[in-house]
Design an enzyme around this catalytic site. Structure first.
Site, PDB file in Angstrom:
ATOM      1  N   LYS A 213      -9.300  17.380 -16.193  1.00 52.23           N
ATOM      2  CA  LYS A 213      -8.135  17.554 -15.325  1.00 52.23           C
ATOM      3  C   LYS A 213      -8.463  18.471 -14.148  1.00 52.23           C
ATOM      4  CE  LYS A 213      -4.826  20.728 -16.196  1.00 52.23           C
ATOM      5  NZ  LYS A 213      -4.466  21.599 -15.067  1.00 52.23           N
ATOM      6  N   ASN A 214      -9.071  19.621 -14.428  1.00 47.70           N
ATOM      7  CA  ASN A 214      -9.245  20.615 -13.372  1.00 47.70           C
ATOM      8  C   ASN A 214     -10.356  20.252 -12.389  1.00 47.70           C
ATOM      9  OD1 ASN A 214      -7.086  21.939 -14.367  1.00 47.70           O
ATOM     10  ND2 ASN A 214      -8.256  23.508 -15.452  1.00 47.70           N
TER      11      ASN A 214
ATOM     12  N   ARG B 100       0.166  23.656  -9.239  1.00 42.38           N
ATOM     13  CA  ARG B 100      -0.656  24.728  -8.656  1.00 42.38           C
ATOM     14  C   ARG B 100      -1.807  24.147  -7.831  1.00 42.38           C
ATOM     15  NH1 ARG B 100      -1.235  30.109  -7.285  1.00 42.38           N
ATOM     16  NH2 ARG B 100      -3.427  30.686  -7.309  1.00 42.38           N
TER      17      ARG B 100
ATOM     18  N   CYS C 180       1.925  26.202 -13.878  1.00 42.21           N
ATOM     19  CA  CYS C 180       2.215  26.964 -15.099  1.00 42.21           C
ATOM     20  C   CYS C 180       2.657  28.386 -14.732  1.00 42.21           C
ATOM     21  CB  CYS C 180       0.969  27.057 -15.987  1.00 42.21           C
ATOM     22  SG  CYS C 180       0.563  25.514 -16.739  1.00 42.21           S
TER      23      CYS C 180
ATOM     24  N   ARG D 130       0.724  34.287  -9.481  1.00 45.48           N
ATOM     25  CA  ARG D 130      -0.435  33.423  -9.178  1.00 45.48           C
ATOM     26  C   ARG D 130      -0.661  33.493  -7.678  1.00 45.48           C
ATOM     27  NH1 ARG D 130      -0.680  28.115 -12.856  1.00 45.48           N
ATOM     28  NH2 ARG D 130      -2.881  28.324 -12.348  1.00 45.48           N
ATOM     29  N   PRO D 131      -1.321  34.566  -7.222  1.00 44.53           N
ATOM     30  CA  PRO D 131      -1.468  34.798  -5.781  1.00 44.53           C
ATOM     31  C   PRO D 131      -2.466  33.847  -5.126  1.00 44.53           C
ATOM     32  CG  PRO D 131      -2.689  36.436  -7.010  1.00 44.53           C
ATOM     33  CD  PRO D 131      -1.977  35.589  -8.025  1.00 44.53           C
TER      34      PRO D 131
ATOM     35  N   ASP E 253      -4.097  35.203  -2.214  1.00 45.99           N
ATOM     36  CA  ASP E 253      -4.707  36.085  -1.210  1.00 45.99           C
ATOM     37  C   ASP E 253      -6.196  35.827  -1.011  1.00 45.99           C
ATOM     38  OD1 ASP E 253      -4.550  37.303  -3.954  1.00 45.99           O
ATOM     39  OD2 ASP E 253      -5.988  38.679  -3.045  1.00 45.99           O
ATOM     40  N   GLN E 254      -6.917  35.491  -2.081  1.00 48.32           N
ATOM     41  CA  GLN E 254      -8.354  35.243  -1.930  1.00 48.32           C
ATOM     42  C   GLN E 254      -8.624  33.922  -1.210  1.00 48.32           C
ATOM     43  OE1 GLN E 254     -10.724  37.645  -2.911  1.00 48.32           O
ATOM     44  NE2 GLN E 254      -8.752  38.720  -2.970  1.00 48.32           N
TER      45      GLN E 254
ATOM     46  N   ASP F 164      -8.040  29.056 -20.727  1.00 43.89           N
ATOM     47  CA  ASP F 164      -7.257  27.841 -21.019  1.00 43.89           C
ATOM     48  C   ASP F 164      -7.383  27.407 -22.476  1.00 43.89           C
ATOM     49  OD1 ASP F 164      -7.856  26.327 -17.757  1.00 43.89           O
ATOM     50  OD2 ASP F 164      -6.527  27.925 -18.423  1.00 43.89           O
TER      51      ASP F 164
ATOM     52  N   ARG G 215       1.178  16.870 -18.682  1.00 38.79           N
ATOM     53  CA  ARG G 215       0.506  17.154 -17.404  1.00 38.79           C
ATOM     54  C   ARG G 215      -1.011  17.098 -17.561  1.00 38.79           C
ATOM     55  NH1 ARG G 215       1.453  22.611 -15.356  1.00 38.79           N
ATOM     56  NH2 ARG G 215      -0.150  21.854 -13.960  1.00 38.79           N
TER      57      ARG G 215
END
Ligand code: EPZ
Length: 426
Positions: free
Chosen positions: A22-23, A93, A117, A122-123, A125-126, A305, A397
């Protein structure tokens, strides 16, 4: 409302085929936007997140053709807009990857702030720091992130935290930027390597994926390609843990055993027999489960995960175990659901103390997120009695044909539709 119903206590046995990752899929599909021709993606899992990403690409103008259950053909040359609208993007996401891909193609992107999720902040910024080094400016207006650059040029990026998403997004933006980009402290997950291999199959020049320094030399054009996605490390780990939880004997097929090393090591530490073959692993457990400690880390450490799933297993181990969730701030929401089944777990911030119990008892529970839902199935399979799992859309999902796959292993599991919401006793 759809639920999954499990009558627990049956040992799993037989063979299960692992689907594409999935990822990796949700990073590669946005990467298709960068191509000047048709991309054929094989071994792609038929799951909601992949279908949602494909729908977003279609909505942006791409021609998306499903060849079969695990193959998509996408022509991105019809995409004319760098805008990904809110209605679909907010559900996932991984939609944030559209920023990097659209920036890489159009030097600008307008993408809704993504959802996904919910386990703490869940920033991004990076991600935005990386885009800045490549020459892009960003602003957030009305829930949309606008990123644009006069001209993308390579640069030296130091990630302050190991971030899969930021590594993916920067790779997508950098492959067509002028000059060299170096990403320090890059994520090393298998899906990062898979994305790099996919991009290189289109003519990109990405080196070092899988190490903490990735070097990218920008190229002018990326061609169409035919690419097959790696097997899903986390789906495989989930079935391995389920086999151990039920005391079964299961052959998990179509895996890359190297991607499973940290999971295999932890299961062996718990007294589970794991035999590794060329593209499969056999899981057997006859005796009792030993307690152990787990700390989640970026790859090659124990995957976050897999944290809910291993916690469900530790719930029925002999002794007291400690689980340290070192990646996310709040990834223990499922613990309250496990406690409805009799688990003895106390959580303090990023630490869960799990006192193994003799057995779990079936109960009405909820899937609080994707991997938490997988943990509830594992607990239900091992428990005595019947468990009703609500909010199973979270599970759909990321797990292809999850009920069918477990049923084929001998589980008494089925999907039911009932509109009477289960009343949780206080
Ligand atoms: C990816 O999420 C995965 N999702 C997650 O898997 C996984 O849990 C996570 O990586 C870690 O492996 C996808 O691949 C679609 P991160 P991502 O950026 O990219 C902090 C699943 O179950 N951080 O690696 O969002 C962040 O707060 C899903 O399949 C920043 O501080 O995770 C976290 O503490 C759930 N700033 C840590 O880094 C940033 O800009 C790791 O996050 C980005 C992240």
């Amino acid at each position: 409302m759809e639920k999954i119903v499990v009558n627990g206590g049956k040992k799993l046995h037989g063979k299960v085929q692992i689907s594409g990752a999935k990822n990796a899929a949700v990073a590669i599909l946005p990467g298709v936007i960068l191509a000047d021709g048709v991309c054929r993606i094989e071994n792609i899992p038929n799951i909601m997140d992949v279908n949602l990403m494909a729908t977003i690409l279609h909505q942006m103008g791409a021609r998306v053709n499903r060849i079969n259950k695990s193959t998509l053909e996408i022509d991105p040359t019809y995409i004319r807009t760098p805008i990904a609208t809110y209605d679909l993007v907010r559900h996932m996401r991984a939609s944030s990857y559209l920023m990097g891909a659209l920036l890489g193609k159009f030097s600008r992107a307008e993408v809704a702030l993504p959802g996904g999720c919910d386990f703490g902040v869940r920033p991004l910024d990076q991600h935005l720091k990386g885009f800045g080094v490549l020459g892009a400016e960003h602003s957030v207006v009305g829930g949309m992130i606008n990123v644009k650059a006069e001209h993308l040029t390579g640069g030296h990026i130091y990630l302050d935290v190991v971030s899969v998403g930021a590594t993916v997004n920067i790779m997508l933006a950098a492959v067509k930027a002028e000059g060299r980009t170096i990403i320090e402290n890059a994520a090393k997950e298998p899906h990062i390597v898979d994305l790099a291999n996919f991009l290189n199959s289109m003519g990109a020049d990405v080196r070092g994926a899988g190490t903490d320094v990735i070097k990218i030399n920008g190229v002018k054009h990326l061609t169409g390609t035919v690419y097959s996605i790696i097997p899903d490390q986390i789906e495989a780990g989930t079935y391995m843990v389920a086999a151990a939880a039920t005391g079964g004997d299961v052959l998990v097929q179509n895996v890359i055993t190297k991607h499973l090393e940290s999971i295999t090591a932890k299961l062996r530490e718990m007294g589970v027999e794991v035999d590794e073959y060329e593209d499969s692993v056999r899981i057997r457990r006859n005796g009792s489960l030993h307690r152990c400690n787990v700390k989640t880390m970026p790859h090659p450490g124990f995957p976050t995960d897999m944290q809910p799933q291993i916690a469900a297993l530790l719930s029925i181990a002999d002794g007291t175990s400690i689980v340290n969730e070192a990646v996310w701030d709040n990834r223990f929401r499922y613990v309250d659901e496990l406690k409805r089944m009799g688990a003895a777990i106390s959580v303090d911030g990023k630490i869960a103390v799990i006192e193994g119990v003799k057995e779990l008892i079936g109960a009405p529970v909820k899937a609080t997120d994707l991997r938490a839902g997988a943990a509830m199935i594992i607990a239900a399979l091992a428990a005595s009695g019947t468990t009703y799992i609500e909010d199973i859309h979270h599970i759909e999902r990321g797990y292809e044909e999850v009920v069918d796959k477990f049923a084929a292993l001998g589980a008494d599991i089925r999907r039911v539709y009932s509109d009477d919401p289960i009343v949780h006793t206080a």
